[in-house]
Design a protein around this motif. Sequence first.
Motif, PDB file in Angstrom:
ATOM      1  N   LEU A  92      37.533  10.105  -6.332  1.00  0.00           N
ATOM      2  CA  LEU A  92      36.241   9.488  -6.039  1.00  0.00           C
ATOM      3  C   LEU A  92      35.068  10.398  -6.355  1.00  0.00           C
ATOM      4  O   LEU A  92      33.937   9.919  -6.491  1.00  0.00           O
ATOM      5  N   SER A 106      35.736   1.039   1.387  1.00  0.00           N
ATOM      6  CA  SER A 106      36.308   2.372   1.567  1.00  0.00           C
ATOM      7  C   SER A 106      36.564   2.602   3.044  1.00  0.00           C
ATOM      8  O   SER A 106      35.666   2.445   3.880  1.00  0.00           O
ATOM      9  N   LEU A 110      35.157   8.558   2.523  1.00  0.00           N
ATOM     10  CA  LEU A 110      33.962   9.149   1.928  1.00  0.00           C
ATOM     11  C   LEU A 110      33.616  10.511   2.512  1.00  0.00           C
ATOM     12  O   LEU A 110      32.962  11.328   1.845  1.00  0.00           O
ATOM     13  N   VAL A 113      34.544  13.271   0.315  1.00  0.00           N
ATOM     14  CA  VAL A 113      33.952  13.275  -1.031  1.00  0.00           C
ATOM     15  C   VAL A 113      32.600  13.981  -0.974  1.00  0.00           C
ATOM     16  O   VAL A 113      31.627  13.420  -0.469  1.00  0.00           O
ATOM     17  N   HIS A 116      28.788  12.255  -1.782  1.00  0.00           N
ATOM     18  CA  HIS A 116      29.038  10.821  -1.967  1.00  0.00           C
ATOM     19  C   HIS A 116      27.759   9.990  -1.927  1.00  0.00           C
ATOM     20  O   HIS A 116      27.730   8.894  -2.489  1.00  0.00           O
ATOM     21  N   PHE A 135      31.967   0.269   3.979  1.00  0.00           N
ATOM     22  CA  PHE A 135      32.778   1.447   4.275  1.00  0.00           C
ATOM     23  C   PHE A 135      32.694   1.815   5.739  1.00  0.00           C
ATOM     24  O   PHE A 135      31.778   1.400   6.460  1.00  0.00           O
ATOM     25  N   TYR A 178      22.320   6.585   5.730  1.00  0.00           N
ATOM     26  CA  TYR A 178      23.011   5.583   4.931  1.00  0.00           C
ATOM     27  C   TYR A 178      22.203   4.289   4.851  1.00  0.00           C
ATOM     28  O   TYR A 178      22.120   3.658   3.786  1.00  0.00           O
TER      29      TYR A 178
END
Length: 267
Positions: A92, A106, A110, A113, A116, A135, A178
């Motif tokens: 990813l 997901s 994350l 990652v 991300h 996610f 987010y």
Amino acid sequence: MTTTNPSWDPAQYLRHAGHRARPFTDLLARVPDLPGDPPRIGDLGCGPGNVTALLADRWPTARVTGYDNSPRMLADAAAHAGARLDFVHADLATWAPTETYDLLVSNAALHWVPGHLDALPGWLDGLAPGGTFAFQVPDNLDAPLHALMRELGGTPRWKSRVSEALRPVDSVHAPAVYLDRLARLGCATDVWTTTYLHVLQGDDPVLDWAKGTGLRPALDALADDPEAQAAFVTEYRDLLRKAYQPTPYGTVLPFCRLFAVATKDPR
């Protein structure tokens, strides 16, 4: 798909499969109708495939692909493969859509990652109009489960061998981060957190839980020295025993998770 690319153990991970799958079903409950018929779905960080199979159950006509970078996880996931469900090796950290998806989802991946947030625009570009990116990630790095691990890893005995291997505290961002990022990318966005009170059974069940996920980087860092690895695990176990004491009905592990469902403008 990982910060430190830990070696995953599907059997250990699945020892708490029911608890780990519940947030995914809660996430799917908030996913709106998909624009494609049949829909195209991608599962980013599919692990052993047990929850990817839930996507095929929810959308039985969909073509579903699970992506993961762990050969061991993908070997287990293969048992769930079918005519419309497959699994592909992908990292990813570099993966980008090469086709159009109606849903990218997901589950608890994350946070492994790095960077991300910067991948979100490219992933959203791979969605059809009206498509959704959904996610969930753990949001509990301040909980004893992780705080005690970092504390122990930072002690003189372990700092040079373990501390840098552990997942950093900024691997998950605040919910508002987010929301802002996804909304500014033009998505109708819903972000929330939920704290689950998992009642675990058995001896040292919180340690057993950690062995499947958060503790993996530390176990890998000490893999070439089994004696040291056992010593670190024992010290961590003793700290967990004080923080998570058993009750007559089991050991309670409070676990906060962060959810996001972002849907592109259908026009």
